[in-house]
Design a protein around this motif. Structure first.
Motif, PDB file in Angstrom:
ATOM      1  N   HIS A 358       0.820  -1.216   0.000  1.00 56.36           N
ATOM      2  CA  HIS A 358       0.000   0.000   0.000  1.00 56.36           C
ATOM      3  C   HIS A 358       0.850   1.262   0.000  1.00 56.36           C
ATOM      4  CE1 HIS A 358      -3.279   2.718   0.840  1.00 56.36           C
ATOM      5  NE2 HIS A 358      -2.794   3.043   2.013  1.00 56.36           N
ATOM      6  N   LEU A 359       1.966   1.246   0.697  1.00 57.84           N
ATOM      7  CA  LEU A 359       2.783   2.452   0.880  1.00 57.84           C
ATOM      8  C   LEU A 359       4.064   2.446   0.055  1.00 57.84           C
ATOM      9  CD1 LEU A 359       2.302   2.750   4.738  1.00 57.84           C
ATOM     10  CD2 LEU A 359       1.254   4.202   2.985  1.00 57.84           C
ATOM     11  N   HIS A 360       4.255   1.441  -0.796  1.00 59.87           N
ATOM     12  CA  HIS A 360       5.469   1.387  -1.618  1.00 59.87           C
ATOM     13  C   HIS A 360       5.522   2.590  -2.564  1.00 59.87           C
ATOM     14  CE1 HIS A 360       8.786  -0.143  -3.951  1.00 59.87           C
ATOM     15  NE2 HIS A 360       8.077   0.007  -5.065  1.00 59.87           N
ATOM     16  N   GLY A 361       6.607   3.340  -2.507  1.00 57.08           N
ATOM     17  CA  GLY A 361       6.776   4.492  -3.379  1.00 57.08           C
ATOM     18  C   GLY A 361       5.980   5.712  -2.978  1.00 57.08           C
ATOM     19  N   ALA A 362       5.394   5.705  -1.793  1.00 61.00           N
ATOM     20  CA  ALA A 362       4.613   6.865  -1.341  1.00 61.00           C
ATOM     21  C   ALA A 362       5.536   8.064  -1.142  1.00 61.00           C
ATOM     22  CB  ALA A 362       3.884   6.538  -0.041  1.00 61.00           C
ATOM     23  N   PRO A 363       5.045   9.268  -1.378  1.00 57.96           N
ATOM     24  CA  PRO A 363       5.892  10.464  -1.182  1.00 57.96           C
ATOM     25  C   PRO A 363       6.318  10.590   0.275  1.00 57.96           C
ATOM     26  CG  PRO A 363       3.590  11.079  -1.479  1.00 57.96           C
ATOM     27  CD  PRO A 363       3.676   9.624  -1.793  1.00 57.96           C
ATOM     28  N   ALA A 364       7.559  11.011   0.471  1.00 59.56           N
ATOM     29  CA  ALA A 364       8.087  11.134   1.832  1.00 59.56           C
ATOM     30  C   ALA A 364       7.479  12.308   2.574  1.00 59.56           C
ATOM     31  CB  ALA A 364       9.613  11.282   1.791  1.00 59.56           C
ATOM     32  N   GLN A 490       5.692  -0.742  13.474  1.00 60.97           N
ATOM     33  CA  GLN A 490       6.086  -1.881  12.654  1.00 60.97           C
ATOM     34  C   GLN A 490       5.938  -1.551  11.173  1.00 60.97           C
ATOM     35  OE1 GLN A 490       7.696  -4.118  14.279  1.00 60.97           O
ATOM     36  NE2 GLN A 490       6.337  -5.680  15.115  1.00 60.97           N
ATOM     37  N   VAL A 491       4.897  -0.794  10.838  1.00 60.44           N
ATOM     38  CA  VAL A 491       4.694  -0.367   9.452  1.00 60.44           C
ATOM     39  C   VAL A 491       5.858   0.515   9.011  1.00 60.44           C
ATOM     40  CG1 VAL A 491       3.195   0.945   7.891  1.00 60.44           C
ATOM     41  CG2 VAL A 491       2.195  -0.551   9.627  1.00 60.44           C
ATOM     42  N   ILE A 492       6.272   1.433   9.874  1.00 61.02           N
ATOM     43  CA  ILE A 492       7.396   2.314   9.544  1.00 61.02           C
ATOM     44  C   ILE A 492       8.655   1.493   9.290  1.00 61.02           C
ATOM     45  CG2 ILE A 492       8.933   4.100  10.464  1.00 61.02           C
ATOM     46  CD1 ILE A 492       6.535   5.267  11.933  1.00 61.02           C
ATOM     47  N   PRO A 497      10.557   4.628   5.360  1.00 55.70           N
ATOM     48  CA  PRO A 497      10.453   5.950   4.732  1.00 55.70           C
ATOM     49  C   PRO A 497      11.661   6.809   5.098  1.00 55.70           C
ATOM     50  CG  PRO A 497       9.132   5.891   6.711  1.00 55.70           C
ATOM     51  CD  PRO A 497       9.694   4.504   6.546  1.00 55.70           C
ATOM     52  N   VAL A 498      11.771   7.936   4.423  1.00 53.03           N
ATOM     53  CA  VAL A 498      12.809   8.910   4.762  1.00 53.03           C
ATOM     54  C   VAL A 498      12.572   9.398   6.182  1.00 53.03           C
ATOM     55  CG1 VAL A 498      13.764  11.166   4.199  1.00 53.03           C
ATOM     56  CG2 VAL A 498      13.087   9.596   2.360  1.00 53.03           C
ATOM     57  N   ARG A 499      13.598   9.363   7.000  1.00 52.45           N
ATOM     58  CA  ARG A 499      13.465   9.800   8.400  1.00 52.45           C
ATOM     59  C   ARG A 499      14.087  11.180   8.563  1.00 52.45           C
ATOM     60  NH1 ARG A 499      12.018   5.171  11.377  1.00 52.45           N
ATOM     61  NH2 ARG A 499      11.463   6.671  13.001  1.00 52.45           N
ATOM     62  N   SER A 500      13.428  12.004   9.326  1.00 54.27           N
ATOM     63  CA  SER A 500      13.902  13.367   9.554  1.00 54.27           C
ATOM     64  C   SER A 500      13.359  13.866  10.877  1.00 54.27           C
ATOM     65  CB  SER A 500      13.453  14.295   8.417  1.00 54.27           C
ATOM     66  OG  SER A 500      13.721  15.654   8.724  1.00 54.27           O
ATOM     67  N   LEU A 506       6.148   8.974   7.036  1.00 55.35           N
ATOM     68  CA  LEU A 506       4.968   8.478   6.320  1.00 55.35           C
ATOM     69  C   LEU A 506       3.864   9.518   6.164  1.00 55.35           C
ATOM     70  CD1 LEU A 506       4.483   4.758   7.460  1.00 55.35           C
ATOM     71  CD2 LEU A 506       5.427   5.632   5.325  1.00 55.35           C
ATOM     72  N   CYS A 507       3.390  10.103   7.257  1.00 56.96           N
ATOM     73  CA  CYS A 507       2.275  11.057   7.127  1.00 56.96           C
ATOM     74  C   CYS A 507       2.517  12.256   8.041  1.00 56.96           C
ATOM     75  CB  CYS A 507       0.938  10.402   7.440  1.00 56.96           C
ATOM     76  SG  CYS A 507       0.898   9.434   8.962  1.00 56.96           S
ATOM     77  N   GLN A 508       2.296  13.430   7.470  1.00 61.88           N
ATOM     78  CA  GLN A 508       2.466  14.669   8.226  1.00 61.88           C
ATOM     79  C   GLN A 508       1.134  15.366   8.497  1.00 61.88           C
ATOM     80  OE1 GLN A 508       4.339  14.407   5.046  1.00 61.88           O
ATOM     81  NE2 GLN A 508       5.633  13.079   6.304  1.00 61.88           N
ATOM     82  N   VAL A 509       0.052  14.796   7.975  1.00 59.31           N
ATOM     83  CA  VAL A 509      -1.281  15.340   8.230  1.00 59.31           C
ATOM     84  C   VAL A 509      -2.164  14.223   8.765  1.00 59.31           C
ATOM     85  CG1 VAL A 509      -1.145  17.199   6.523  1.00 59.31           C
ATOM     86  CG2 VAL A 509      -1.964  14.943   5.836  1.00 59.31           C
ATOM     87  N   MET A 510      -3.156  14.600   9.562  1.00 64.29           N
ATOM     88  CA  MET A 510      -4.027  13.618  10.198  1.00 64.29           C
ATOM     89  C   MET A 510      -5.489  13.983   9.949  1.00 64.29           C
ATOM     90  SD  MET A 510      -2.215  11.293  11.821  1.00 64.29           S
ATOM     91  CE  MET A 510      -3.207  10.619  13.148  1.00 64.29           C
TER      92      MET A 510
END
Length: 801
Positions: A358-364, A490-492, A497-500, A506-510
């Protein structure tokens, strides 16, 4: 519903309860549809001409149609019906009743699945209930359900170190990484108590809560690099700070200050208990109770549990009765140990594969238009904006969702996704949504941190219509719920994903729909007034929380102060409402065509873009500069290091130099070369040449002399301007020095008549290198310069222009 009159030509089939229900369902949500339809020739009236309600006939079986109440049949339906009644708060449920039409939503559906597992030993997916929402149909679908294979949650021994749950591990790690994160994950609450307060009973109730819930007396320590749980004994109790503010001049102001301090004071996770209580006494019968917990031992559902249990305990202790609460068969640590045991086999791998795909290639990162650059690390400062939809729009949204088999959560999530895509310009986005995480009935009475996050990836690249998007969101939500057991951490780990430190992975909005049980605080002889929370934090860039109570739909938009101004959030909230209004107006419109601006905002935008203005009366740069000198002679016009010249001073310097050029025979149609560095002298020289009616030719002072001589000869210059110390010996034409050290008095400089230069006359000449190495001259007219640098309304120029 009583039907009066009607078209005589209407067929009997069009007036059946089923047909009428089908027609109304296109305009009303399910729960607003009448249960019966009675046809009358006219409404009965009283002698005064008012409706005689007593004379309205009772509906018979024909008025009820196939939607009439029919009791459950068979053991499965008879087992399910009480479960529905318990969850939906109803006295009875018929076999043709619809779970979602009766007020059901995703959280209640999860609870129903948990109760089906406990009562019937069957595993049921959320999708099964959405596909078969009527009781009888759902009961039939359970015939194909598989037997539950999940192990029971049982108490574990406390003599060995116990692991943290996966959710706790992430919070503990964040607290070790950044102390600000620990302070950002506080759960504060407060209530004002007006009346005769029994302080002893209050303290006793709080002590009992800490003794009852092991999570509240847990501390987290590192053992060989990993965190483990340790527990204080049940007799630890909860220290209650009592502060008497009644003698102060303004006790309420002091109480507000103390509440703000309490809400921002971090916990030491290695010290139990991770709950604090402060009682502020404003007057003899006026108190404020402040409670703070760390998120690592609590969540939104836990607050409802705490409130209900505190009410029961205080009521008992204040009247001398014993603890009325039943013993808890398990504790949070038992759940954590169970979670580590069963999330390790085939179930884990199957669900992890879903999230990996589901999350393969998702924008960082979702690149939102922020008001400020993203800081290198989150500071968690946040604020919020509340708004509310009108009841008519709320009803229309329910009807829209009902037509597409969507809950209010799904419908509002679709609109949120469209808004984020429109303002970010991205059609592939990931939105996080929290789940209660209490998928088993034995977890519901516990205080603890059970919340899990689902990362929902939504694709809008194919320009879907509203209806298509709703169907997509529905399928995605059900699939995600079917794989919700995998902890977000576990998903992370599996997605990598890119970590910062600057943003969440993965997601910055909720997006969330607050439908967790709130609890009911009730204290005998006490009037209760909630205290608004004061610790505004932002764990995400943007977080939209919607509260749905029938047609009343309210929202709260939380935002990171480091990124957004409040005005921007107000604009996005208004855009969200406008988008919802457009969605209910037409299911078949493409979502990228829906308006974001209401009529007033659109008109305002048109006014902003009404930039037509009359063309200026001047045609040359010298004339334009002269107008600016008259407009603000004392404003700063030129700064070069320590040197600062006003418009009047700059004009005087350039005018004097223009007189010298004219005295040297320079006039309109000629070229003046300038061997000057980028400095105030260069600006003065350019203006002087233009005032003389000529065109200037800048020559780079860093070029070799041979190259400078070549350029000078190519332009057939009539004069050369230079600094006093850079007079070229090789130049065979009149040379004039631009001497900034010599002061010029504007009052003593004779006026200069500007030549009648036209817009097509040359303003300056620039040399390019040329592909063959031979310099090529480019002549730029006054018109080209004016079009580049001048605004339509020249009178609005400022000194920095």
């Amino acid at each position: 519903a009583y039907l009066v009159g009607g078209e005589e030509s209407a067929s009997p089939e069009s007036l059946t309860p089923e047909a009428l229900r089908a027609q109304l369902s296109t305009r009303l949500p399910e729960y607003m549809l009448p249960a019966a339809y009675v046809r009358l020739p006219a409404l009965p009236l009283t002698p005064n001409g008012k409706l005689d309600r007593q004379a309205l006939p009772e509906p018979d079986a024909s008025a009820l149609g196939t939607n009439a109440y029919e009791p459950p049949q068979g053991p499965v339906e008879e087992t399910l019906a009480p479960l529905w009644c318990e969850l939906l708060g109803l006295a009875q449920v018929g076999r043709h009743d619809d779970f979602f039409a009766l007020g059901g939503h995703s959280l209640l559906a999860v609870q129903l699945a948990s109760r089906v597992r406990s009562s019937l030993g069957l595993e049921v997916a959320l999708a099964d209930l959405f596909a078969h929402p009527r009781l009888a149909d759902f009961a039939l679908a359970l015939a194909h359900a598989s037997a539950s294979t999940l192990p029971a949650i049982v108490p574990v021994a406390r003599d060995l170190p116990l692991p943290l749950s996966f959710a706790q591990q992430r919070l503990w790690f964040l607290a070790q990484l950044d102390a600000r994160a620990s302070a950002a994950y506080l759960v504060p609450t407060g209530v004002r108590l007006i009346g005769s307060l029994d302080e002893s009973a209050l303290h006793q109730a709080l002590d009992r809560l800490v003794a009852r819930h092991e999570a509240l007396r847990t501390r987290f320590v590192a053992v060989q690099g990993s965190a483990v749980q340790e527990f204080a004994p049940p007799g630890l109790g909860l220290p209650l700070r009592v502060l008497d503010l009644s003698a102060l001049p303004d006790p309420q102001d002091q109480a507000r200050r103390l509440a703000e301090e309490e809400a921002c004071t971090p916990f030491d996770l290695a010290q139990a208990p991770l709950i604090r209580a402060v009682l502020l006494k404003l007057a003899a019968h006026d108190h404020i109770l402040l409670l703070s917990m760390h998120h690592i031992v609590s969540d939104g559902w836990s607050m409802g549990v705490l409130v209900n249990e505190f009410s029961a305990l205080y009521a008992a202790f204040s009247t001398g009765l014993p603890d009325p609460l039943p013993a808890l068969p398990i504790q949070y640590a038992d759940f954590a140990a169970w979670q580590h045991r069963w999330i390790s086999g085939a179930l884990l791998q199957r669900q992890l594969e879903f999230w990996r795909a589901h999350l393969h290639g998702a924008p960082a990162l979702l690149e939102l238009p922020t008001d400020r650059p993203r800081p290198p690390a989150q500071d968690f400062r946040g604020a919020g904006l509340g708004f509310e939809l009108d009841a008519e729009l709320g009803a229309q949204l329910h009807a829209l969702g009902s037509r597409h088999g969507c809950t209010a959560f799904m419908t509002l999530l679709a609109a949120w996704a469209v808004l984020l895509a429109r303002i970010s310009g991205q059609t592939d986005l990931v939105i996080g949504t929290p789940l209660a995480g209490r998928t088993r009935t034995e977890l519901e009475p516990l205080i603890g941190f059970f919340v899990n996050t689902l990362a929902l990836r939504i694709d809008l690249s194919d320009r879907p219509t509203v209806g298509t998007l709703l169907g997509r969101i529905r399928s995605l939500t059900l699939a995600a719920h079917a794989n919700q057991d995998v902890p977000f951490d576990q998903v992370i780990e599996v997605v990598q994903p890119v970590r910062s430190l600057a943003h969440n992975p993965l997601c910055q909005v909720m997006f969330s729909s607050d439908n967790t049980p709130e609890g009911s605080l009730d204290m005998p002889s006490i009037e209760l007034q909630p205290i608004a929370g004061s610790n505004q934090v932002a764990h995400f860039d943007l977080a939209l929380e919607m509260q749905v109570r029938g047609n009343r739909i309210a929202g709260s938009l939380q935002y990171a102060c480091a990124l957004f101004e409040h005005a921007s959030i107000e604009r996005h909230a208004a855009q969200f409402v406008t988008l919802l209004q457009a969605m209910v107006a037409g299911d078949d419109r493409a979502v990228d065509e829906l308006p974001l601006l209401d009529a007033a905002e659109f008109e305002r935008l048109q006014r902003f873009n009404a930039t037509e203005a009359a063309a200026p009366r001047w045609h040359s740069i010298a004339q334009a500069f002269a107008a600016q000198v008259r407009l603000c002679p004392q404003a700063v016009a030129l700064v070069d290091g320590e040197l600062s010249l006003s418009y009047a001073q700059l004009d005087a310097q350039a005018t004097e130099l223009a007189h010298q050029l004219r005295a040297a025979g320079v006039g309109p149609g000629q070229f003046v070369a300038m061997l000057l560095p980028r400095s105030a002298a260069l600006v003065i020289a350019e203006l002087a040449v233009l005032k003389a009616g000529s065109a200037y030719v800048p020559i780079d002072t860093e070029l070799p002399e041979s190259r400078q001589a070549l350029l000078l000869g190519s332009c057939r210059a009539s004069a050369l301007l230079h600094l006093p110390e850079l007079c070229p010996a090789w130049a065979e034409l009149p040379c004039l020095a631009v001497d900034l050290a010599r002061p010029v008095d504007p009052a003593r400089v004779p006026a200069l008549d500007l030549p009648g230069t036209g817009p097509e006359s040359a303003a300056y000449v620039m040399f390019t290198s040329g592909s063959s190495g031979v310099p090529k001259a480019v002549v730029v007219p006054h018109r080209g310069v004016l079009n580049l640098v001048l605004e339509p309304d020249y009178a609005t120029w400022r000194s920095d222009d």
